[in-house]
Design an enzyme around this catalytic site. Sequence first.
Site, PDB file in Angstrom:
ATOM      1  N   GLU A   1      -5.482   3.716   6.157  1.00  0.00           N
ATOM      2  CA  GLU A   1      -4.895   3.315   4.988  1.00  0.00           C
ATOM      3  C   GLU A   1      -5.659   4.374   3.852  1.00  0.00           C
ATOM      4  OE1 GLU A   1      -5.429   0.656   0.792  1.00  0.00           O
ATOM      5  OE2 GLU A   1      -6.548  -0.005   2.629  1.00  0.00           O
TER       6      GLU A   1
ATOM      7  N   ARG B   1       0.960  -1.252  -0.063  1.00  0.00           N
ATOM      8  CA  ARG B   1      -0.189  -0.016   0.174  1.00  0.00           C
ATOM      9  C   ARG B   1       0.768   1.057   0.037  1.00  0.00           C
ATOM     10  NH1 ARG B   1      -3.124  -3.891  -0.459  1.00  0.00           N
ATOM     11  NH2 ARG B   1      -5.304  -3.774   0.028  1.00  0.00           N
TER      12      ARG B   1
ATOM     13  N   SER C   1     -10.858  -1.112   2.873  1.00  0.00           N
ATOM     14  CA  SER C   1     -10.010  -1.316   3.915  1.00  0.00           C
ATOM     15  C   SER C   1      -9.583   0.164   4.799  1.00  0.00           C
ATOM     16  CB  SER C   1      -8.707  -1.822   4.037  1.00  0.00           C
ATOM     17  OG  SER C   1      -8.798  -3.369   3.413  1.00  0.00           O
TER      18      SER C   1
HETATM   19  N1  EPU Z   1     -10.246 -11.317  10.065  1.00  0.00           N
HETATM   20  C1  EPU Z   1     -10.870 -11.608  11.132  1.00  0.00           C
HETATM   21  N2  EPU Z   1     -12.133 -10.629  11.152  1.00  0.00           N
HETATM   22  C2  EPU Z   1     -12.461  -9.769  10.388  1.00  0.00           C
HETATM   23  C3  EPU Z   1     -11.576  -9.599   9.241  1.00  0.00           C
HETATM   24  C4  EPU Z   1     -10.562 -10.291   9.058  1.00  0.00           C
HETATM   25  O1  EPU Z   1     -10.784 -12.472  12.082  1.00  0.00           O
HETATM   26  O2  EPU Z   1     -13.409  -8.920  10.717  1.00  0.00           O
HETATM   27  C5  EPU Z   1      -8.931 -12.372   9.600  1.00  0.00           C
HETATM   28  C6  EPU Z   1      -9.435 -13.257   8.561  1.00  0.00           C
HETATM   29  O3  EPU Z   1     -10.144 -14.341   9.070  1.00  0.00           O
HETATM   30  C7  EPU Z   1      -8.063 -13.663   8.163  1.00  0.00           C
HETATM   31  C8  EPU Z   1      -7.161 -12.650   8.221  1.00  0.00           C
HETATM   32  O4  EPU Z   1      -7.796 -11.682   9.274  1.00  0.00           O
HETATM   33  O5  EPU Z   1      -7.407 -14.651   8.916  1.00  0.00           O
HETATM   34  C9  EPU Z   1      -6.950 -11.499   7.070  1.00  0.00           C
HETATM   35  O6  EPU Z   1      -8.528 -11.068   6.676  1.00  0.00           O
HETATM   36  P1  EPU Z   1      -8.793 -11.112   4.948  1.00  0.00           P
HETATM   37  O7  EPU Z   1      -8.261 -12.101   4.156  1.00  0.00           O
HETATM   38  O8  EPU Z   1     -10.117 -10.767   4.803  1.00  0.00           O
HETATM   39  O9  EPU Z   1      -8.034  -9.841   4.655  1.00  0.00           O
HETATM   40  P2  EPU Z   1      -7.627  -8.558   5.300  1.00  0.00           P
HETATM   41  O10 EPU Z   1      -6.006  -8.586   5.743  1.00  0.00           O
HETATM   42  O11 EPU Z   1      -8.472  -8.082   6.319  1.00  0.00           O
HETATM   43  C10 EPU Z   1      -6.366  -7.630   2.820  1.00  0.00           C
HETATM   44  C11 EPU Z   1      -6.764  -5.945   2.228  1.00  0.00           C
HETATM   45  C12 EPU Z   1      -7.838  -6.084   1.408  1.00  0.00           C
HETATM   46  C13 EPU Z   1      -8.016  -7.451   0.366  1.00  0.00           C
HETATM   47  C14 EPU Z   1      -7.768  -8.713   1.448  1.00  0.00           C
HETATM   48  C15 EPU Z   1      -7.768 -10.063   0.419  1.00  0.00           C
HETATM   49  C16 EPU Z   1      -5.565  -4.633   3.093  1.00  0.00           C
HETATM   50  C17 EPU Z   1      -5.566  -3.419   4.275  1.00  0.00           C
HETATM   51  N3  EPU Z   1      -6.659  -5.039   3.192  1.00  0.00           N
HETATM   52  O12 EPU Z   1      -7.593  -7.636   4.046  1.00  0.00           O
HETATM   53  O13 EPU Z   1      -8.060  -5.138   0.737  1.00  0.00           O
HETATM   54  O14 EPU Z   1      -9.234  -7.209  -0.142  1.00  0.00           O
HETATM   55  O15 EPU Z   1      -6.529  -8.470   2.089  1.00  0.00           O
HETATM   56  O16 EPU Z   1      -6.417 -10.037  -0.098  1.00  0.00           O
HETATM   57  O17 EPU Z   1      -4.349  -5.076   3.053  1.00  0.00           O
HETATM   58  C18 EPU Z   1      -8.812  -2.718   0.585  1.00  0.00           C
HETATM   59  O18 EPU Z   1      -7.765  -2.551   0.157  1.00  0.00           O
HETATM   60  O19 EPU Z   1      -9.588  -2.077   0.516  1.00  0.00           O
HETATM   61  C19 EPU Z   1      -8.981  -4.126   0.636  1.00  0.00           C
HETATM   62  C20 EPU Z   1     -10.244  -4.499   0.705  1.00  0.00           C
END
Ligand code: EPU
Length: 337
Positions: free
Chosen positions: A333, A163, A235
């Site tokens: 972000e 990012r 995010s």
């Molecule tokens: N998790 C939770 N609770 C939640 C959300 C997430 O326990 O409410 C856990 C999930 O179970 C998982 C981990 O946290 O083990 C990561 O969650 P997830 O795979 O949903 O991805 P993220 O880290 O929350 C990032 C990006 C997203 C992107 C996803 C998928 C960032 C800031 N965000 O989210 O990007 O879609 O990975 O690759 O890096 C965006 O930038 O707007 C965005 C949506």
Amino acid sequence: MIHIFENIDIAARNSFHVHQQASKIIEFDTNSDLAEIFTNHVSKEWMALGGGNNVLFTKDIEFTLIVPKNEQIEIISDTSESTTVRVGAGVEWDDFVEWCVKRQLWGVENLSLIPGKVGAAPVQNIGAYGVEAKDCISCVEMYFPEQNNFITLAAEHCGFGYRESVFKHSLKGRVIITAVEFRLSKTPQPKLEYGDVIRQVESLGGATLENIREAICSIRRSKLPDTAITGNAGSFFKNPIVDRNIFDALIVKYPNMPHYPTADSNKVKLAAGWLIDQCGLKGYSEGNVGVHDRQALVLINTTGKATGCQVIEFAHKVQKIVFEKFGIEIDTEVNIL
Ligand code: EPU
């Protein structure tokens, strides 16, 4: 061609749907419009705006917002291995992904359904499901108002990181991205390791580009709010990158804590969504703002009436609660104006 709008509400130009006034918005179609814009129509500060998907407006905007509308996708080279395309900054990101999938070009399919314009993609190096825009970007074309010239910056000089890019730092507020060039592969290169992706793709019949796109779209639709209905900016927070010793202490206490390696072996990336969720905040709301009930990383305009300041106040509260529980600071972000 340029279009000028004065003293208008920008709720329709930001995905959080916050109501603020902008004193001037200038849309332009072609590069040749830019010299005229900066000679005749911009007298003070300005800022480039794409789809408004990663900004939160907290006050009326006194400076000029400049919006690229170039929607051209042009093939600039084609070999047996890859195709290089030049994509106008005003193209809707997901239309570009669809364009690639239809032509059997690999590289951006995991980035399906990310809201926003192509011109914004390099700024925060958009990423999802194990892929980042930088993986396919070959160069970025931009206008430099200070010198009234155009520059093309090769990807290796764009300072891309998680990012991150030079457009958020030394070039912030100094350039207008007009087009982005992507090199896309003709050889299948599915990246299915992240989360549920492989399972969904297999249930659709295997790793074709169409199936990967469909799987990613369906995962995103199940977790993320539809911006057309609920104001949000994806995010709201970045996943924090912490020193290994901090991680080592936390993982003993929370053995199920999701974590990801980084390029620096002394640092570990944690999931901000998980941290917020563990604080019991998923689905929690106050006034006009809340934490999305299916993805804690996303803050939402629950009533459609939130102001930018209310969102910030709520975000600070979330940051404070996470810090009190885990001792970790989560940064925003979203670009706050
Ligand atoms: N998790 C939770 N609770 C939640 C959300 C997430 O326990 O409410 C856990 C999930 O179970 C998982 C981990 O946290 O083990 C990561 O969650 P997830 O795979 O949903 O991805 P993220 O880290 O929350 C990032 C990006 C997203 C992107 C996803 C998928 C960032 C800031 N965000 O989210 O990007 O879609 O990975 O690759 O890096 C965006 O930038 O707007 C965005 C949506």
